[in-house]
Design a protein around this motif. Structure first.
Motif, PDB file in Angstrom:
ATOM      1  N   SER A  67       0.781  -1.230   0.000  1.00 29.29           N
ATOM      2  CA  SER A  67       0.000   0.000   0.000  1.00 29.29           C
ATOM      3  C   SER A  67       0.820   1.292   0.000  1.00 29.29           C
ATOM      4  N   PRO A  68       1.825   1.458   0.868  1.00 31.98           N
ATOM      5  CA  PRO A  68       2.478   2.774   0.960  1.00 31.98           C
ATOM      6  C   PRO A  68       3.520   3.008  -0.131  1.00 31.98           C
ATOM      7  N   ASN A  69       3.746   4.298  -0.414  1.00 36.72           N
ATOM      8  CA  ASN A  69       4.881   4.689  -1.248  1.00 36.72           C
ATOM      9  C   ASN A  69       6.128   4.738  -0.373  1.00 36.72           C
ATOM     10  N   ARG A  70       7.247   4.339  -0.946  1.00 36.15           N
ATOM     11  CA  ARG A  70       8.539   4.449  -0.267  1.00 36.15           C
ATOM     12  C   ARG A  70       9.432   5.285  -1.174  1.00 36.15           C
ATOM     13  N   ILE A  71       9.861   6.438  -0.663  1.00 35.66           N
ATOM     14  CA  ILE A  71      10.480   7.476  -1.479  1.00 35.66           C
ATOM     15  C   ILE A  71      11.822   7.862  -0.869  1.00 35.66           C
ATOM     16  N   ALA A  72      12.814   8.083  -1.707  1.00 33.98           N
ATOM     17  CA  ALA A  72      14.123   8.515  -1.217  1.00 33.98           C
ATOM     18  C   ALA A  72      14.003   9.853  -0.495  1.00 33.98           C
ATOM     19  N   PHE A  73      14.702   9.967   0.615  1.00 34.28           N
ATOM     20  CA  PHE A  73      14.637  11.157   1.465  1.00 34.28           C
ATOM     21  C   PHE A  73      15.173  12.389   0.752  1.00 34.28           C
ATOM     22  N   ASP A  74      14.422  13.478   0.851  1.00 32.70           N
ATOM     23  CA  ASP A  74      14.864  14.798   0.409  1.00 32.70           C
ATOM     24  C   ASP A  74      14.355  15.794   1.444  1.00 32.70           C
ATOM     25  N   LEU A  75      15.249  16.562   2.030  1.00 32.02           N
ATOM     26  CA  LEU A  75      14.923  17.409   3.178  1.00 32.02           C
ATOM     27  C   LEU A  75      13.772  18.359   2.890  1.00 32.02           C
ATOM     28  N   LYS A  76      13.868  19.137   1.822  1.00 33.44           N
ATOM     29  CA  LYS A  76      12.819  20.120   1.524  1.00 33.44           C
ATOM     30  C   LYS A  76      11.503  19.435   1.220  1.00 33.44           C
ATOM     31  N   ARG A  77      11.564  18.347   0.482  1.00 35.01           N
ATOM     32  CA  ARG A  77      10.358  17.623   0.114  1.00 35.01           C
ATOM     33  C   ARG A  77       9.641  17.097   1.370  1.00 35.01           C
ATOM     34  N   VAL A  78      10.409  16.542   2.297  1.00 34.74           N
ATOM     35  CA  VAL A  78       9.837  16.025   3.535  1.00 34.74           C
ATOM     36  C   VAL A  78       9.160  17.138   4.326  1.00 34.74           C
TER      37      VAL A  78
ATOM     38  N   SER B 183       3.246  25.084  -1.760  1.00 37.79           N
ATOM     39  CA  SER B 183       2.070  24.429  -1.188  1.00 37.79           C
ATOM     40  C   SER B 183       2.483  23.191  -0.404  1.00 37.79           C
ATOM     41  N   ASP B 184       1.696  22.859   0.613  1.00 37.89           N
ATOM     42  CA  ASP B 184       1.902  21.616   1.334  1.00 37.89           C
ATOM     43  C   ASP B 184       1.509  20.445   0.444  1.00 37.89           C
ATOM     44  N   LEU B 185       2.084  19.295   0.730  1.00 36.87           N
ATOM     45  CA  LEU B 185       1.807  18.089  -0.032  1.00 36.87           C
ATOM     46  C   LEU B 185       0.988  17.120   0.807  1.00 36.87           C
ATOM     47  N   GLU B 186       0.012  16.481   0.191  1.00 36.36           N
ATOM     48  CA  GLU B 186      -0.818  15.516   0.893  1.00 36.36           C
ATOM     49  C   GLU B 186      -0.002  14.265   1.224  1.00 36.36           C
ATOM     50  N   PRO B 187      -0.456  13.477   2.215  1.00 39.51           N
ATOM     51  CA  PRO B 187       0.356  12.345   2.692  1.00 39.51           C
ATOM     52  C   PRO B 187       0.636  11.260   1.663  1.00 39.51           C
ATOM     53  N   ASP B 188      -0.097  11.224   0.562  1.00 43.15           N
ATOM     54  CA  ASP B 188       0.135  10.176  -0.435  1.00 43.15           C
ATOM     55  C   ASP B 188       0.763  10.704  -1.723  1.00 43.15           C
ATOM     56  N   THR B 189       1.212  11.953  -1.729  1.00 44.54           N
ATOM     57  CA  THR B 189       1.708  12.588  -2.948  1.00 44.54           C
ATOM     58  C   THR B 189       2.995  11.937  -3.451  1.00 44.54           C
ATOM     59  N   ILE B 190       3.075  11.780  -4.769  1.00 49.88           N
ATOM     60  CA  ILE B 190       4.336  11.467  -5.432  1.00 49.88           C
ATOM     61  C   ILE B 190       4.606  12.584  -6.429  1.00 49.88           C
ATOM     62  N   LEU B 191       5.779  13.199  -6.329  1.00 49.83           N
ATOM     63  CA  LEU B 191       6.167  14.275  -7.240  1.00 49.83           C
ATOM     64  C   LEU B 191       6.971  13.712  -8.406  1.00 49.83           C
ATOM     65  N   PRO B 192       6.920  14.374  -9.554  1.00 47.49           N
ATOM     66  CA  PRO B 192       7.751  13.928 -10.685  1.00 47.49           C
ATOM     67  C   PRO B 192       9.236  13.871 -10.344  1.00 47.49           C
ATOM     68  N   SER B 193       9.657  14.711  -9.409  1.00 46.21           N
ATOM     69  CA  SER B 193      11.076  14.754  -9.032  1.00 46.21           C
ATOM     70  C   SER B 193      11.451  13.703  -7.992  1.00 46.21           C
ATOM     71  N   ASP B 194      10.484  12.984  -7.428  1.00 49.57           N
ATOM     72  CA  ASP B 194      10.772  11.989  -6.405  1.00 49.57           C
ATOM     73  C   ASP B 194      11.553  10.802  -6.976  1.00 49.57           C
ATOM     74  N   ARG B 195      12.474  10.290  -6.175  1.00 51.36           N
ATOM     75  CA  ARG B 195      13.097   9.003  -6.490  1.00 51.36           C
ATOM     76  C   ARG B 195      12.274   7.934  -5.770  1.00 51.36           C
ATOM     77  N   VAL B 196      11.393   7.307  -6.520  1.00 52.38           N
ATOM     78  CA  VAL B 196      10.446   6.365  -5.934  1.00 52.38           C
ATOM     79  C   VAL B 196      11.082   4.982  -5.854  1.00 52.38           C
ATOM     80  N   ILE B 197      11.128   4.445  -4.655  1.00 49.91           N
ATOM     81  CA  ILE B 197      11.665   3.113  -4.435  1.00 49.91           C
ATOM     82  C   ILE B 197      10.554   2.079  -4.610  1.00 49.91           C
ATOM     83  N   THR B 198       9.401   2.369  -4.028  1.00 47.11           N
ATOM     84  CA  THR B 198       8.215   1.528  -4.191  1.00 47.11           C
ATOM     85  C   THR B 198       7.014   2.423  -4.405  1.00 47.11           C
TER      86      THR B 198
END
Length: 286
Positions: A205-216, A259-274
């Motif tokens: 179910s959850p997204n697993r995304i590489a850490f990025d300070l500003k994004r977090v 803008s704030d991001l919702e808890p399930d957001t995936i951005l085009p710039s994200d390094r998505v692991i899962t």
């Protein structure tokens, strides 16, 4: 940490600390700790980061019963200069940050009832000590927590506590870390929860995304259920480096324009692991 600044109880000192009164714990309360400890440690082998498991050994947390904070602090101080102090519950932000900045970890002294083993709204001694304290025996993570406390004191003057709280949430409470090709648990909210220890690594179910300070720091989070996004750090050294090398004042100013991001957001710039299905969140929404 509590944004609503609760009133200080009469028994608490100016810094909100209280005696643990270890001798007041009942046999049933010690048994509850032992049940929780046995269940979590059996499941966390091979799932929690090795630094967490090493901390359990260094601090001798496998000894039966709720730890005595004085004895625990003596071992922790020898390892990294930290100590554990008892507080009556949630404390004001400035108090919380001041304790962290001075290498003191605040922990509730009460333990959940036997019928609350799987869920508790307010952190108890098991969450605070079992979940948080083992990693404070790791020198790098110990430095990160002190740096976070110092950053929190500065953030208060900049009106940015809410943004900084997201960093704590997605690292200290609900962080994942790389271990070669695998992911491991390190966040206290995960390692102290039987259900989330499984969900965070295994559930689709959850997204697993590489850490990025500003994004977090733009990302909202769930307080009522398992997380929809987990952020994965490469190492504790890298997490500490990013924290120490970042000038947070201009970062906070920039975040105010985004803008704030919702808890399930995936951005085009994200390094998505899962990329998750979000099936768990959708099921609960129905």
């Amino acid at each position: 940490m509590d944004a609503e600044s609760p009133a200080r109880p009469r028994e608490a000192a100016e810094d909100w600390t209280i005696p643990q009164r270890w001798s007041d714990y009942t046999r049933a309360e010690h048994d509850t700790w032992d049940r929780l400890f046995a269940r979590q440690t059996a499941m966390l082998s091979g799932r929690a980061t090795p630094e967490f498991l090493a901390g359990l050994d260094v601090l001798r947390l496998s000894r039966p019963g709720i730890p005595d904070f004085a004895e625990l602090s003596a071992r922790l101080t020898d390892a990294t200069g930290w100590s554990v102090v008892a507080v009556p519950g949630l404390v004001p932000e400035d108090v919380f940050f001041d304790h962290l900045a001075n290498r003191r970890f605040v922990a509730g002294r009460f333990i959940r009832r036997p019928d609350q083993l799987d869920y508790l709204e307010e952190p108890d001694v098991f969450h605070d000590v079992f979940g948080h304290v083992p990693l404070l025996a790791n020198p790098v993570f110990a430095d990160y927590m002190q740096a976070y406390g110092e950053g929190g004191r500065r953030a208060g003057g900049l009106g940015s506590i809410g943004k900084l709280a997201r960093l704590y949430w997605y690292t200290v409470e609900f962080g994942l870390i790389r271990d070669g090709d695998a992911l491991r648990l390190y966040g206290a909210g995960i390692v102290s929860s039987f259900g989330e220890s499984i969900f965070a690594l295994d559930d689709p179910s959850p997204n697993r995304i590489a850490f990025d300070l500003k994004r977090v720091m733009r990302s909202r989070y769930r307080i009522d259920d398992y997380q929809q996004n987990y952020f994965v750090i490469d190492s504790f050294d890298d997490l500490l480096r990013q924290t120490l090398e970042t000038d947070f004042a201009p970062l906070y100013a920039e975040l105010e324009t985004l803008s704030d991001l919702e808890p399930d957001t995936i951005l085009p710039s994200d390094r998505v692991i899962t990329r998750g299905t979000q099936a768990h969140a959708r099921k609960d929404a129905r």
